[in-house]
Design a protein around this motif. Structure first.
Motif, short mmCIF file in Angstrom:
data_model
loop_
_atom_site.label_atom_id
_atom_site.label_comp_id
_atom_site.label_asym_id
_atom_site.label_seq_id
_atom_site.Cartn_x
_atom_site.Cartn_y
_atom_site.Cartn_z
N VAL B 102 0.52 -1.24 -0.11
CA VAL B 102 0.27 -0.37 -0.18
C VAL B 102 0.90 1.22 0.02
CG1 VAL B 102 -1.88 1.18 1.82
CG2 VAL B 102 -2.43 -1.01 1.21
N SER B 110 -0.20 8.44 2.00
CA SER B 110 0.94 7.88 2.07
C SER B 110 2.31 8.95 1.39
CB SER B 110 0.92 6.31 1.31
OG SER B 110 -0.43 5.91 1.53
N ARG B 113 3.01 6.13 -1.99
CA ARG B 113 1.89 4.94 -2.33
C ARG B 113 2.24 4.19 -3.63
NH1 ARG B 113 -3.68 3.76 -1.17
NH2 ARG B 113 -4.16 2.16 -2.35
N TRP B 114 1.77 2.74 -3.15
CA TRP B 114 2.19 1.91 -4.10
C TRP B 114 0.97 1.83 -4.51
CZ3 TRP B 114 4.96 -0.05 0.66
CH2 TRP B 114 6.39 0.76 0.44
N PRO B 115 0.98 0.49 -5.24
CA PRO B 115 -0.82 0.57 -5.45
C PRO B 115 -1.92 0.16 -5.47
CG PRO B 115 0.97 -0.09 -7.70
CD PRO B 115 1.68 0.03 -6.48
N GLY B 116 -1.79 -0.58 -4.16
CA GLY B 116 -2.94 -1.21 -3.18
C GLY B 116 -2.61 -2.65 -3.05
#
Lengths: 271, 245, 271, 245
Positions: B102, B110, B113-116
């Motif tokens: 995340v 964040s 932020r990473w994709p999820g």
């Protein structure tokens, strides 16, 4: 039932809970452009189960207030840049999820049941971030904690498919999540590569891959309507378009220029 | 020792593909998630070596993906207990095999932020052999404690959890996760790398047995299979990756 | 993977929880005869969602101990006669159900979740007859009672389909409940009209209607394998066979004679 | 009164088909269950009269059934609120519109066993206009109290129930069900039958308004549509029934 793209998106009011598929399943970039042009606001995006260029663009264009998704990714080009920027700026509400939770909650919507259980999730920070998900003791096995997800019932499902007929039947092939979306949503809007004269339900080979007209509110022909996103074997991802998008999306000024230019393009989306 | 060993040069990527394929040798069904060219090639190589007994589904592929029930089928299949191995990555992976897909810093705003989470929060619980794969082996990735738990490495007793982390494969070596003891042990170090390099670049304590072997070099016959059949198969989904093989 | 019908049914042990489809979806009467010949006992039949000739015959032949079903009907020939007789004699345990409950519980099995909610059912005597179904207060809306059904996970799913290929892929067309059965069951056994040489998954038109080989344990070719039951547009119901069946099933002596004769027939089932 | 009324002879079956079709006039989507030739013909007739706006799915048909998600789709569709009307029968139907599709006597060792509940225990709750159809109008069928409740006519407040019984169509007449007052009222009597005949053959009290009309005779244009187009359409699923039209 068969309309143009602008008429198609006229059914998407501000504040709509809008279900959109992942890139591989058929994304209507043609309708997305019409929607941004119209200046739609406050969308609640439900990405089934992840978002790509379409979601990032709608966020960047200020059309979305909330996003429910298991990821926003441009594949090898990384996290959706406008998505990440909006989160950091606090201008976007995020309902982080996990792919099977979105699928299952949508299936609950499809089945008209108020909730559905799902394994996993216990001990994740995802569960903490989702107070709308509940943990109960499995009534069939006391001591077995399990998560319940409330059903997702989108106001509108919007996607791109290869074929439709004049009766309103839409061929989706193996992209079965599109059928689940159409079943779960109150209304379904579809752009297609081609509207054909024959009845798709009458062909016993094709019929298993068809969403019947009952579920389809309106259809617009939009050849190359997923570009620059890959669409089946019909066309590949336009990497140059993605590169230009990512470069522009990296800062606010360049992004505004890119967006204005994209909205002025008349034909198929070339980003 | 007696027989002359045939030497064939191989790339770091080829070593990883072959090493991962070796881990899949006795599986019946392996699924490979999106944006995973090396695991994808490894699974197709394992299938080629298994003579067709192994079912492989590569998400994003048309030819090497047999799903006919939409995106949910991966998860249903795992929940049915039919999937033996799956791959997960992680922006952060910690000492107890918790993974974070995340972002860093204060959620939800964040810093990075990473994709999820993708399917991790479900599949990590259900697939018996989850292989964590992350080429970058640094203290930035392998942290003492993740900032956000997308999926926990272990669960309390009573939690339904037939699956979990099994191995961690990086650009430096292979680590095995012990679910009871909640820690990683170093299993092998890739040729050209050392135990010290692994430890220096890992942000948490790792068990190191007295003798740590090198990850075996690919056999010439396996390399040939990779460079011909598997390269052609993976090119459908990952053309640029295939070109580097 | 491709075997003969006798080998196919050798995987169905005494006591198996056996899921079978309704007549319209594709019933393997060929495998049923092989199963009765072998003298299988104590089957727990799960009819998806109702049973017809196949279920009645398995009950009449003494093969079933329990039946979970929403009906046993021979259509215009009325209630399954051996089913009704066995209930009256107390030799058959009945788990009466309603069609969507069987579908939903099977979908729960397919999804690997322990239970699934379903609307309706409250205030029925069906609910009283099914202590394995539980009523809870909807955790998302207190005061809203709702029924939870435990998942159905059959040991074996058995059905008849038009086509299979040598890889083990089975084409089912629009009979989607067969796919759900195969997903939910631990093992799936299929008879088909024809085994074809081409790869069914390689055809993008046919693939949406295919159960992939992953789920399929074994396949046997059995042309006319559903007779005397109707099968798609391939063949109609053999009304004379049904009339003869119903007449014989009306009393125990005639039934024994009919059953012995049927078991001795070599070829396609003509009842 | 002024215009000469054209008279065309019709059968009792045709009267029923046309009367039911009339009930479906303003529906958007009607589903017809298995073994239901008269409701099936009625739905197809209503579709023909509506000029194609009405969606009709006849279970058991290939051509007039548009489902592509298997047997569950009927029930999902109803639970989504998309189905306006559905038909149910009953071995017994009682004063409060409870229906029994299971059997008489002590369950489960029923003296007379009928096939089973089919979808009634769910659809009766969810479809706004459930039309109870049973040609036999006798005290054997229309009983004071059913022996087994496959589906209840009414539910306690708080029970999720957007649907329920709307009309009861028999070989003698049409009755309307009042969900608040939990009772049937006689709406019309078929030509050739009388109010007394209805009351004599009903095992429970029925409200009878001061004037009970006859069920209208089919218009010649509607009869023509039934005998040509609809007869051809229903023949695919019910060939012997179609031959009697």
């Amino acid at each position: 039932m068969i309309v143009d793209v602008d008429s198609l998106v006229s059914g998407i009011a501000d504040g709509t809970k809008l279900a959109i598929p992942q890139d591989a399943a058929g994304v209507s970039m043609a309708a997305t452009r019409a929607l941004v042009r119209r200046g739609v606001r406050d969308l609640h995006l439900v990405c089934v189960p992840i978002g790509g260029l379409q979601a990032d663009l709608l966020i960047g264009a200020g059309c979305a207030r909330t996003i429910e998704t298991s990821a926003v990714t441009l594949g090898e080009f990384g996290t959706g840049p406008r998505f990440a920027a909006a989160l950091k700026a606090g201008t976007l509400q995020i309902l982080d999820a996990t792919c099977p939770a979105i699928h299952a909650a949508l299936q609950a919507g499809q089945k008209g049941i108020p909730f559905i259980p799902l394994r996993g999730l216990l001990g994740t920070d995802l569960l903490t971030a989702r107070p709308d998900w509940k943990v109960i003791d499995n009534p069939f096995a006391p001591g077995d904690a399990i998560v319940l997800l409330p059903a997702i019932v989108p106001d509108v499902a919007l996607f791109h498919a290869p074929l439709a007929d004049r009766h309103g039947n839409v061929f989706i092939g193996r992209q079965r999540e599109l059928l689940t979306m159409a079943h779960a949503a109150r209304r379904t809007l579809v752009t297609v590569e081609e509207v054909v004269a024959r009845d798709l339900m009458a062909d016993p080979d094709l019929a298993p891959g068809v969403i019947p007209a009952t579920y389809v509110t309106a259809i617009a022909a939009a050849p190359f309507g997923a570009m620059p996103v890959k669409f089946r074997d019909d066309y590949s991802q336009d990497d140059n378009a993605f590169l230009a998008y990512v470069a522009a999306a990296a800062n606010d000024a360049a992004w505004s220029v890119w967006l204005a230019a994209w909205l002025e393009e008349a034909g198929a989306v070339s980003a | 020792m007696n027989a002359a060993v045939e030497h064939v040069a191989f790339s770091a990527t080829e070593l990883l593909v072959v090493a991962i394929a070796r881990l899949l040798a006795d599986c019946r069904h392996v699924i490979v998630g999106a944006s995973s060219p090396i695991p994808g090639a490894a699974a197709l190589l394992a299938r080629a070596c298994a003579g067709g007994v192994l079912h492989v589904d590569v998400l994003g592929s048309q030819r090497h993906n047999h799903f006919t029930n939409g995106g949910v089928e991966t998860f249903d299949l795992a929940a049915q207990g039919r999937v033996d191995a799956f791959f997960l990555g992680g922006g952060q992976i910690d000492a107890e095999a918790n993974i974070n897909l995340v972002g860093t810093g204060d959620y939800p705003a964040s810093a990075v932020r990473w994709p999820g989470c993708f399917g991790s929060s479900h599949l990590y619980f259900l697939v018996p052999r989850v292989i964590l794969f992350r080429e970058e082996h640094t203290r930035r990735v392998l942290v003492p404690r993740v900032d956000f738990i997308s999926a926990p490495g272990t669960s309390a007793p009573g939690v339904y959890r037939p699956g979990g982390p099994w191995k961690l494969v990086t650009g430096l070596g292979i680590l095995a996760f012990d679910r009871q003891r909640k820690r990683f042990a170093l299993e092998s170090v890739h040729p050209g790398h050392s135990v010290e390099e692994v430890l220096d670049n890992t942000g948490f304590a790792v068990e190191v047995p007295p003798h740590v072997p090198h990850t075996p070099s690919p056999a010439p016959s396996v390399l040939a299979l990779l460079r011909e059949r598997v390269r052609a198969e993976i090119a459908e989904t990952y053309p640029r990756f295939a070109a580097t093989l």
